[in-house]
Write an enzyme that holds these catalytic residues in place. Structure first.
Site, PDB file in Angstrom:
ATOM      1  N   TYR A 107       0.794  -1.222   0.000  1.00  9.41           N
ATOM      2  CA  TYR A 107       0.000   0.000   0.000  1.00  9.41           C
ATOM      3  C   TYR A 107       0.830   1.277   0.000  1.00  9.41           C
ATOM      4  O   TYR A 107       0.278   2.365  -0.075  1.00  9.41           O
ATOM      5  CB  TYR A 107      -0.949   0.001   1.205  1.00  9.41           C
ATOM      6  CG  TYR A 107      -1.915  -1.150   1.183  1.00  9.41           C
ATOM      7  CD1 TYR A 107      -2.964  -1.177   0.270  1.00  9.41           C
ATOM      8  CD2 TYR A 107      -1.773  -2.229   2.050  1.00  9.41           C
ATOM      9  CE1 TYR A 107      -3.851  -2.243   0.226  1.00  9.41           C
ATOM     10  CE2 TYR A 107      -2.658  -3.299   2.016  1.00  9.41           C
ATOM     11  CZ  TYR A 107      -3.690  -3.301   1.102  1.00  9.41           C
ATOM     12  OH  TYR A 107      -4.566  -4.359   1.061  1.00  9.41           O
ATOM     13  N   ARG A 150     -10.325 -10.892  -4.039  1.00 15.29           N
ATOM     14  CA  ARG A 150     -10.320  -9.428  -4.180  1.00 15.29           C
ATOM     15  C   ARG A 150     -10.781  -8.974  -5.567  1.00 15.29           C
ATOM     16  O   ARG A 150     -11.015  -7.796  -5.785  1.00 15.29           O
ATOM     17  CB  ARG A 150      -8.931  -8.867  -3.895  1.00 15.29           C
ATOM     18  CG  ARG A 150      -8.515  -9.017  -2.452  1.00 15.29           C
ATOM     19  CD  ARG A 150      -7.216  -8.276  -2.192  1.00 15.29           C
ATOM     20  NE  ARG A 150      -6.632  -8.639  -0.925  1.00 15.29           N
ATOM     21  CZ  ARG A 150      -6.947  -8.085   0.244  1.00 15.29           C
ATOM     22  NH1 ARG A 150      -7.852  -7.124   0.289  1.00 15.29           N
ATOM     23  NH2 ARG A 150      -6.355  -8.484   1.344  1.00 15.29           N
ATOM     24  N   HIS A 184     -15.473  -6.422  -1.241  1.00 12.33           N
ATOM     25  CA  HIS A 184     -15.643  -7.819  -1.637  1.00 12.33           C
ATOM     26  C   HIS A 184     -16.683  -8.561  -0.807  1.00 12.33           C
ATOM     27  O   HIS A 184     -16.966  -9.720  -1.086  1.00 12.33           O
ATOM     28  CB  HIS A 184     -14.300  -8.547  -1.505  1.00 12.33           C
ATOM     29  CG  HIS A 184     -13.138  -7.695  -1.850  1.00 12.33           C
ATOM     30  ND1 HIS A 184     -12.863  -7.294  -3.146  1.00 12.33           N
ATOM     31  CD2 HIS A 184     -12.186  -7.115  -1.076  1.00 12.33           C
ATOM     32  CE1 HIS A 184     -11.788  -6.520  -3.146  1.00 12.33           C
ATOM     33  NE2 HIS A 184     -11.364  -6.401  -1.904  1.00 12.33           N
ATOM     34  N   ASP A 213     -25.885  -2.044  -1.870  1.00 16.32           N
ATOM     35  CA  ASP A 213     -27.283  -1.657  -2.015  1.00 16.32           C
ATOM     36  C   ASP A 213     -27.499  -0.186  -1.663  1.00 16.32           C
ATOM     37  O   ASP A 213     -28.286   0.502  -2.322  1.00 16.32           O
ATOM     38  CB  ASP A 213     -28.178  -2.546  -1.159  1.00 16.32           C
ATOM     39  CG  ASP A 213     -28.298  -3.968  -1.702  1.00 16.32           C
ATOM     40  OD1 ASP A 213     -27.844  -4.221  -2.844  1.00 16.32           O
ATOM     41  OD2 ASP A 213     -28.840  -4.824  -0.982  1.00 16.32           O
ATOM     42  N   HIS A 221      -9.154   2.115  -5.607  1.00 19.24           N
ATOM     43  CA  HIS A 221      -8.334   1.218  -4.778  1.00 19.24           C
ATOM     44  C   HIS A 221      -6.871   1.559  -5.008  1.00 19.24           C
ATOM     45  O   HIS A 221      -6.467   1.844  -6.137  1.00 19.24           O
ATOM     46  CB  HIS A 221      -8.577  -0.251  -5.129  1.00 19.24           C
ATOM     47  CG  HIS A 221      -9.965  -0.684  -4.838  1.00 19.24           C
ATOM     48  ND1 HIS A 221     -10.404  -0.948  -3.559  1.00 19.24           N
ATOM     49  CD2 HIS A 221     -11.031  -0.867  -5.655  1.00 19.24           C
ATOM     50  CE1 HIS A 221     -11.677  -1.282  -3.606  1.00 19.24           C
ATOM     51  NE2 HIS A 221     -12.082  -1.225  -4.863  1.00 19.24           N
ATOM     52  N   LEU A 222      -6.106   1.522  -3.947  1.00 18.95           N
ATOM     53  CA  LEU A 222      -4.678   1.820  -4.035  1.00 18.95           C
ATOM     54  C   LEU A 222      -3.935   0.791  -4.880  1.00 18.95           C
ATOM     55  O   LEU A 222      -3.051   1.135  -5.661  1.00 18.95           O
ATOM     56  CB  LEU A 222      -4.066   1.882  -2.633  1.00 18.95           C
ATOM     57  CG  LEU A 222      -4.605   3.006  -1.749  1.00 18.95           C
ATOM     58  CD1 LEU A 222      -4.266   2.739  -0.292  1.00 18.95           C
ATOM     59  CD2 LEU A 222      -4.057   4.341  -2.199  1.00 18.95           C
ATOM     60  N   THR A 223      -4.289  -0.475  -4.699  1.00 19.48           N
ATOM     61  CA  THR A 223      -3.631  -1.549  -5.446  1.00 19.48           C
ATOM     62  C   THR A 223      -4.524  -1.996  -6.593  1.00 19.48           C
ATOM     63  O   THR A 223      -5.720  -1.700  -6.621  1.00 19.48           O
ATOM     64  CB  THR A 223      -3.341  -2.762  -4.535  1.00 19.48           C
ATOM     65  OG1 THR A 223      -4.585  -3.306  -4.079  1.00 19.48           O
ATOM     66  CG2 THR A 223      -2.468  -2.379  -3.347  1.00 19.48           C
ATOM     67  N   ASN A 261     -13.431   4.139  -1.528  1.00 18.58           N
ATOM     68  CA  ASN A 261     -12.537   3.003  -1.380  1.00 18.58           C
ATOM     69  C   ASN A 261     -13.126   2.196  -0.230  1.00 18.58           C
ATOM     70  O   ASN A 261     -12.902   2.500   0.934  1.00 18.58           O
ATOM     71  CB  ASN A 261     -11.110   3.443  -1.057  1.00 18.58           C
ATOM     72  CG  ASN A 261     -10.158   2.265  -0.935  1.00 18.58           C
ATOM     73  OD1 ASN A 261     -10.579   1.129  -0.784  1.00 18.58           O
ATOM     74  ND2 ASN A 261      -8.876   2.550  -0.992  1.00 18.58           N
TER      75      ASN A 261
END
Length: 156
Positions: A28, A116, A85, A92, A105-107, A79
């Site tokens: 990260y 993931r 997940h 919803d 997302h950072l990655t 994020n």
């Protein structure tokens, strides 16, 4: 950018992102969530886009924030971290707000563990930015601004 007065964007962060800079820096990076917030606030100031920034480790707090944003915000950058997940409830809530949503997302979640690669958020988001590190938040806000401009032009 011209927007309706008071139009705000919510940048929402899920569980464990408060540990950025210390948590698995090989994955990260070393940028903290406070530094990401500063990047987002600087973007907002440059683009006349007020930013509300929130992080919570609690699913219900995130859902409440999404529902509130549906009433008062122009858009959401999210994020959802681990809830990406797992949380149908968060998905919803996002599905009901009726405002643009950009997932970040950072990655690169598609180059990580198989679980993931499933994102409930992506099902309702207008765009997904992943793998760009902290700069991904700026990219997400840039795209959200583009979506908001398109909506404004359509409403004229």
């Amino acid at each position: 950018m011209s927007r309706a007065p008071g139009a705000r964007v919510l940048v929402l962060n899920g569980p464990n992102l408060n540990l950025l800079g210390r948590r698995e820096p090989e994955l990260y990076g070393t940028v903290t969530l406070d530094e990401i917030e500063s990047l987002c606030q600087a973007f907002g100031e440059r683009n006349d886009l007020p930013i509300d920034f929130l992080q919570s480790n609690h699913e219900g707090v995130l859902i409440d924030a999404v529902q509130e944003a549906g009433q008062h915000a122009a858009g959401i950058v999210i994020n959802a971290a681990g809830y990406t997940h797992t949380s149908v409830a968060l998905r919803d809530a996002l599905a009901t707000v009726g405002i643009p949503i950009v997932e970040v997302h950072l990655t690169n979640i598609h180059r990580r563990e198989a679980y993931r690669r499933t994102s409930f958020v992506s099902e309702v988001a207008d765009a997904l930015i992943c793998g760009a590190g902290a700069h991904g938040y700026v990219l997400a806000l840039t795209h959200l601004s583009h979506l908001l401009e398109k909506l404004e032009k359509k409403d004229r």
